[in-house]
Design an enzyme around this catalytic site. Structure first.
Site, PDB file in Angstrom:
ATOM      1  CG  HIS A   1      -8.666 -70.711  15.732  1.00 25.68           C
ATOM      2  ND1 HIS A   1      -9.805 -70.978  14.299  1.00 25.68           N
ATOM      3  CD2 HIS A   1      -7.687 -70.396  14.814  1.00 25.68           C
ATOM      4  CE1 HIS A   1      -9.270 -70.908  13.160  1.00 25.68           C
ATOM      5  NE2 HIS A   1      -7.534 -70.813  13.211  1.00 25.68           N
TER       6      HIS A   1
ATOM      7  CD  GLU B   1     -13.925 -70.611  18.055  1.00 20.79           C
ATOM      8  OE1 GLU B   1     -14.931 -69.999  17.137  1.00 20.79           O
ATOM      9  OE2 GLU B   1     -12.224 -70.072  18.299  1.00 20.79           O
TER      10      GLU B   1
ATOM     11  CB  ALA C   1       3.178 -28.262   3.233  1.00 18.50           C
TER      12      ALA C   1
ATOM     13  NE  ARG D   1       9.160 -44.671  13.961  1.00 21.57           N
ATOM     14  CZ  ARG D   1       8.182 -43.499  13.253  1.00 21.57           C
ATOM     15  NH1 ARG D   1       8.513 -43.290  12.001  1.00 21.57           N
ATOM     16  NH2 ARG D   1       7.660 -42.607  13.919  1.00 21.57           N
TER      17      ARG D   1
ATOM     18  CB  SER E   1      -7.774 -40.266  -6.598  1.00 21.32           C
ATOM     19  OG  SER E   1      -6.719 -39.214  -7.225  1.00 21.32           O
TER      20      SER E   1
END
Length: 364
Positions: A44, A46, A156, A201, A301
């Site tokens: 970690h 610390e 589109a 990628r 949605s």
């Protein structure tokens, strides 16, 4: 603390599912050690700072972006490391929402005689780990939806052609959002139409990730009737795949499992697969940040269900005319009071395109 926050951002792509954390040790006004959590399962922040400081940590103040852990997981507790090193003061930007810590780390330090404070630059610290915090507090990931459109709002052409609305710099920028995420979500419509890879990628990120780092987020496909083609591109690429349907016991599910995918079922509502149930499933799998690239229906949605937290919108400097697909499908909005409000956090140029980042505001 500002330095600790800057260090923590260096773990943006690599710490998942752990939080991004930075730490700075200061003694007599001088930085004697600093570090950040670099990889999940490794030391970690610390501990890395203490290793750099050595004996100079004794009598120092520790500035850390998240409350030090006090339990043994894949690494020993940081509270004990700080106490043993002789640190006399700990300033944490925020408390750890993990129930295994949740103030207990700070309490343990106080009991050992250290001076303890928290709350310094707390908002900036929370921005480091929106998914980690939300998963532990609300039981669901942070949901970020990426969309692209022309200046006249088209996603589109009338023919259905949608590649490519944005230029290469914007598409490279998307790789950064994917790389920081735990999972990438889309619907079967997008898979059937575009046959996307939905992977990161890393060759496009150049020096932004450590050499050899190649973690791929989960690719989550919502496919209620399990119509996905077994020849879909995503099955031939590295990284885990989760397919969510209404019936995971049908014969095709076994065929998809043989290709390495995991197939599960969820309840079905009048709107389709239960999106709230999906969020609970993903949270249980330690999915912190969920990156969504989908069509207008699924995006709408998620938004209407109150499950979208952030919108990343790329706007291309072109006019596409009458389009077959709009940006979001949001039925039921008939008055200004019904509109969904957003808080625009950033607008910036990415090559020739513009990127807008907005937080979705709760209704009411």
């Amino acid at each position: 603390m500002a330095r600790a926050l800057k260090l923590a951002w260096q773990g943006l792509f690599t710490t998942d599912p752990n939080p991004r954390v930075g730490c700075v040790l200061v003694r007599a006004g001088e930085i004697v050690g600093e570090g950040w959590h670099q990889w999940a399962g490794n030391a970690h922040a610390e501990v890395n700072a203490l290793r750099q400081a050595g004996g100079r940590a004794r009598g120092a103040t520790c500035y850390v972006t998240l409350e030090p852990c006090c339990h043994r997981g894949r690494t020993p507790p940081c509270t004990q490391a700080l106490i043993k090193a002789g640190v006399v003061r700990v300033v944490a930007a925020m408390r750890d929402p993990n129930p295994k810590v949740a103030g207990q780390g700070l309490a343990q330090l106080r009991e050992a005689g250290l001076q303890v404070e928290y709350g310094l630059l707390q908002e900036e610290a929370q921005a480091l780990n929106p998914g980690f915090v939300q998963r532990l507090v609300q039981g669901r990931p942070w949901v970020r939806c990426k969309l692209a459109m022309s200046l006249d709002g088209a996603t589109a052409l009338a023919s259905g052609e949608s590649r490519w609305i944005t230029a290469p710099p914007a598409r490279r920028d998307v790789q950064r959002w994917r790389a920081r995420s735990s999972a990438i979500l889309t619907g079967i419509g997008t898979v059937a139409r575009d046959n996307p890879a939905l992977n990161v990628r890393y060759e496009e990120l150049q020096n932004e990730v450590p050499p050899g780092f190649d973690r791929q987020p989960w690719r989550v496909i919502l496919d209620r009737k399990l119509t996905i083609s077994e020849k879909a591109r995503l099955f031939s690429l590295p990284g885990p795949v989760l397919i969510v349907c209404a019936d995971a016991e049908q014969p095709k599910a076994e065929s998809l499992r043989s290709k390495g995918a995991e197939v599960i079922s969820l309840p079905v509502t009048t709107e389709g697969l239960d999106l709230k149930a999906l969020m609970a499933v993903l949270a249980a799998r330690e999915i912190n940040e969920l990156h969504v690239e989908c069509g207008a229906r699924l995006a709408g949605s998620l938004l209407q269900a109150g499950l979208m937290d952030e919108l990343v919108l790329y706007m291309a400097p072109k006019l596409m005319g009458e389009a077959s697909l709009g940006l979001l499908r949001l039925p039921g909005i008939q008055t200004m009071e019904d509109c969904i409000q957003v808080d625009i956090k950033e607008i910036r140029a990415i090559g020739r395109d513009w990127r807008l980042v907005a937080k979705i505001l709760p209704k009411g």
